[in-house]
Write a protein that holds these residues in place. Structure first.
Motif, PDB file in Angstrom:
ATOM      1  N   MET A   8      91.682 -76.459   8.560  1.00 37.14           N
ATOM      2  CA  MET A   8      91.285 -75.441   9.529  1.00 37.14           C
ATOM      3  C   MET A   8      91.823 -74.079   9.095  1.00 37.14           C
ATOM      4  N   SER A   9      91.099 -73.028   9.442  1.00 41.17           N
ATOM      5  CA  SER A   9      91.608 -71.685   9.172  1.00 41.17           C
ATOM      6  C   SER A   9      92.753 -71.385  10.136  1.00 41.17           C
ATOM      7  N   LEU A  10      93.525 -70.357   9.821  1.00 36.02           N
ATOM      8  CA  LEU A  10      94.641 -69.997  10.694  1.00 36.02           C
ATOM      9  C   LEU A  10      94.156 -69.587  12.077  1.00 36.02           C
ATOM     10  N   SER A  11      93.037 -68.882  12.142  1.00 36.12           N
ATOM     11  CA  SER A  11      92.528 -68.469  13.455  1.00 36.12           C
ATOM     12  C   SER A  11      92.065 -69.681  14.269  1.00 36.12           C
ATOM     13  N   GLU A  12      91.491 -70.684  13.608  1.00 36.60           N
ATOM     14  CA  GLU A  12      91.091 -71.908  14.312  1.00 36.60           C
ATOM     15  C   GLU A  12      92.321 -72.656  14.819  1.00 36.60           C
ATOM     16  N   LEU A  13      93.363 -72.722  13.985  1.00 37.92           N
ATOM     17  CA  LEU A  13      94.601 -73.379  14.414  1.00 37.92           C
ATOM     18  C   LEU A  13      95.189 -72.675  15.627  1.00 37.92           C
ATOM     19  N   TYR A  14      95.227 -71.354  15.573  1.00 40.60           N
ATOM     20  CA  TYR A  14      95.776 -70.591  16.687  1.00 40.60           C
ATOM     21  C   TYR A  14      94.929 -70.798  17.944  1.00 40.60           C
ATOM     22  N   GLY A  15      93.639 -70.886  17.774  1.00 38.38           N
ATOM     23  CA  GLY A  15      92.745 -71.109  18.906  1.00 38.38           C
ATOM     24  C   GLY A  15      92.949 -72.468  19.567  1.00 38.38           C
ATOM     25  N   ALA A  85     117.320 -65.263   5.066  1.00 36.53           N
ATOM     26  CA  ALA A  85     116.171 -65.958   4.477  1.00 36.53           C
ATOM     27  C   ALA A  85     116.149 -67.424   4.899  1.00 36.53           C
ATOM     28  N   SER A  86     117.314 -68.037   5.013  1.00 36.69           N
ATOM     29  CA  SER A  86     117.381 -69.429   5.468  1.00 36.69           C
ATOM     30  C   SER A  86     116.894 -69.567   6.900  1.00 36.69           C
ATOM     31  N   ARG A  87     117.224 -68.586   7.724  1.00 41.91           N
ATOM     32  CA  ARG A  87     116.752 -68.598   9.117  1.00 41.91           C
ATOM     33  C   ARG A  87     115.230 -68.453   9.170  1.00 41.91           C
ATOM     34  N   ILE A  88     114.681 -67.573   8.332  1.00 42.02           N
ATOM     35  CA  ILE A  88     113.228 -67.398   8.268  1.00 42.02           C
ATOM     36  C   ILE A  88     112.572 -68.702   7.827  1.00 42.02           C
ATOM     37  N   LYS A  89     113.164 -69.343   6.836  1.00 38.60           N
ATOM     38  CA  LYS A  89     112.627 -70.602   6.321  1.00 38.60           C
ATOM     39  C   LYS A  89     112.669 -71.688   7.402  1.00 38.60           C
ATOM     40  N   LEU A  90     113.756 -71.744   8.146  1.00 36.80           N
ATOM     41  CA  LEU A  90     113.881 -72.727   9.223  1.00 36.80           C
ATOM     42  C   LEU A  90     112.833 -72.489  10.310  1.00 36.80           C
ATOM     43  N   LEU A  91     112.618 -71.241  10.680  1.00 36.90           N
ATOM     44  CA  LEU A  91     111.635 -70.933  11.726  1.00 36.90           C
ATOM     45  C   LEU A  91     110.205 -71.211  11.276  1.00 36.90           C
ATOM     46  N   SER A  92     109.949 -71.081   9.979  1.00 35.73           N
ATOM     47  CA  SER A  92     108.576 -71.240   9.506  1.00 35.73           C
ATOM     48  C   SER A  92     108.255 -72.646   9.027  1.00 35.73           C
ATOM     49  N   SER A  93     109.223 -73.523   8.963  1.00 36.20           N
ATOM     50  CA  SER A  93     108.948 -74.872   8.454  1.00 36.20           C
ATOM     51  C   SER A  93     109.379 -75.928   9.458  1.00 36.20           C
ATOM     52  N   ALA A  94     108.764 -75.909  10.602  1.00 36.40           N
ATOM     53  CA  ALA A  94     109.046 -76.898  11.632  1.00 36.40           C
ATOM     54  C   ALA A  94     108.285 -78.190  11.329  1.00 36.40           C
ATOM     55  N   ASP A  95     108.487 -79.169  12.161  1.00 36.06           N
ATOM     56  CA  ASP A  95     107.790 -80.445  12.017  1.00 36.06           C
ATOM     57  C   ASP A  95     106.282 -80.204  12.038  1.00 36.06           C
ATOM     58  N   SER A  96     105.579 -80.755  11.081  1.00 36.64           N
ATOM     59  CA  SER A  96     104.140 -80.461  10.990  1.00 36.64           C
ATOM     60  C   SER A  96     103.285 -81.723  11.068  1.00 36.64           C
ATOM     61  N   ARG A  97     103.521 -82.510  12.085  1.00 37.07           N
ATOM     62  CA  ARG A  97     102.643 -83.663  12.307  1.00 37.07           C
ATOM     63  C   ARG A  97     101.264 -83.158  12.716  1.00 37.07           C
ATOM     64  N   PRO A  98     100.211 -83.886  12.410  1.00 35.08           N
ATOM     65  CA  PRO A  98      98.845 -83.387  12.601  1.00 35.08           C
ATOM     66  C   PRO A  98      98.497 -82.900  14.008  1.00 35.08           C
ATOM     67  N   PHE A  99      99.181 -83.366  15.028  1.00 32.37           N
ATOM     68  CA  PHE A  99      98.809 -82.946  16.376  1.00 32.37           C
ATOM     69  C   PHE A  99      99.617 -81.741  16.854  1.00 32.37           C
ATOM     70  N   LEU A 100     100.501 -81.233  16.041  1.00 29.00           N
ATOM     71  CA  LEU A 100     101.309 -80.084  16.421  1.00 29.00           C
ATOM     72  C   LEU A 100     100.747 -78.825  15.755  1.00 29.00           C
ATOM     73  N   TYR A 101      99.824 -78.179  16.423  1.00 30.88           N
ATOM     74  CA  TYR A 101      99.145 -77.032  15.848  1.00 30.88           C
ATOM     75  C   TYR A 101     100.088 -75.846  15.605  1.00 30.88           C
ATOM     76  N   GLY A 102     101.000 -75.607  16.521  1.00 30.61           N
ATOM     77  CA  GLY A 102     101.906 -74.464  16.393  1.00 30.61           C
ATOM     78  C   GLY A 102     102.752 -74.508  15.126  1.00 30.61           C
ATOM     79  N   ILE A 104     102.277 -76.202  12.425  1.00 31.51           N
ATOM     80  CA  ILE A 104     101.408 -76.144  11.244  1.00 31.51           C
ATOM     81  C   ILE A 104     100.954 -74.706  11.008  1.00 31.51           C
ATOM     82  N   TYR A 105     100.604 -74.015  12.078  1.00 23.55           N
ATOM     83  CA  TYR A 105     100.200 -72.610  11.973  1.00 23.55           C
ATOM     84  C   TYR A 105     101.326 -71.774  11.362  1.00 23.55           C
ATOM     85  N   LEU A 106     102.545 -71.925  11.894  1.00 25.76           N
ATOM     86  CA  LEU A 106     103.687 -71.162  11.388  1.00 25.76           C
ATOM     87  C   LEU A 106     103.984 -71.487   9.929  1.00 25.76           C
TER      88      LEU A 106
END
Length: 142
Positions: A8-15, A85-102, A104-106
């Motif tokens: 999915m595109s990022l805009s579709e994920l956000y939607g 940078a570690s804090r940025i990495k932590l915020l942007s790499s959360a659990d990305s199971r297929p049903f968690l759109y947020g 995955i988007y981040l």
């Protein structure tokens, strides 16, 4: 791991996010942007310190010694940038199971910036360490 959310595109994920999900993602985005801005400031201070040390010598020491001392400040600010940078990495790499759109988007939107900041911090620390250890010799070559 190549489920439909990864195509999915990022805009579709956000939607696909619910209102509370959008609020959570926006909060994370705000923290990531703030962290990235502070990372840039810390990295700039780290890089500019040896340059300023070459231009100004308030203590009357030899230029090489002053440049070498600036390397320690570069390392300190490089390490602070690495923490950011570690804090940025932590915020942007959360659990990305297929049903968690947020998450995955981040991850898709900000993980490359987080890696860039992480590698940049490492380079700044290496540069500062070289200046700190061999700054007087480097300055004598100039």
């Amino acid at each position: 791991m190549a489920g439909p959310t990864y195509t999915m595109s990022l805009s579709e994920l956000y939607g696909e996010l619910t209102d509370s999900g959008k609020s959570d993602v926006e909060d994370h985005i705000s923290q990531i942007k703030s962290g990235f801005r502070s990372w840039i400031v810390l990295a700039l201070i780290a890089v500019l310190t040896p340059i300023v040390a070459l231009l100004f010598n308030p203590s009357g020491d030899s230029m090489g010694v002053w440049f070498q001392r600036a390397g320690s400040i570069t390392v300190v600010f490089g390490l602070l940038a690495e923490i950011r940078a570690s804090r940025i990495k932590l915020l942007s790499s959360a659990d990305s199971r297929p049903f968690l759109y947020g998450p995955i988007y981040l991850k898709r939107k900000y993980s490359s910036k987080a890696r860039w900041a992480d590698r940049g911090s490492l380079l700044v620390v290496i540069l500062g360490t070289v200046i700190w250890g061999y700054g007087d010799l480097l300055c004598s070559l100039l």
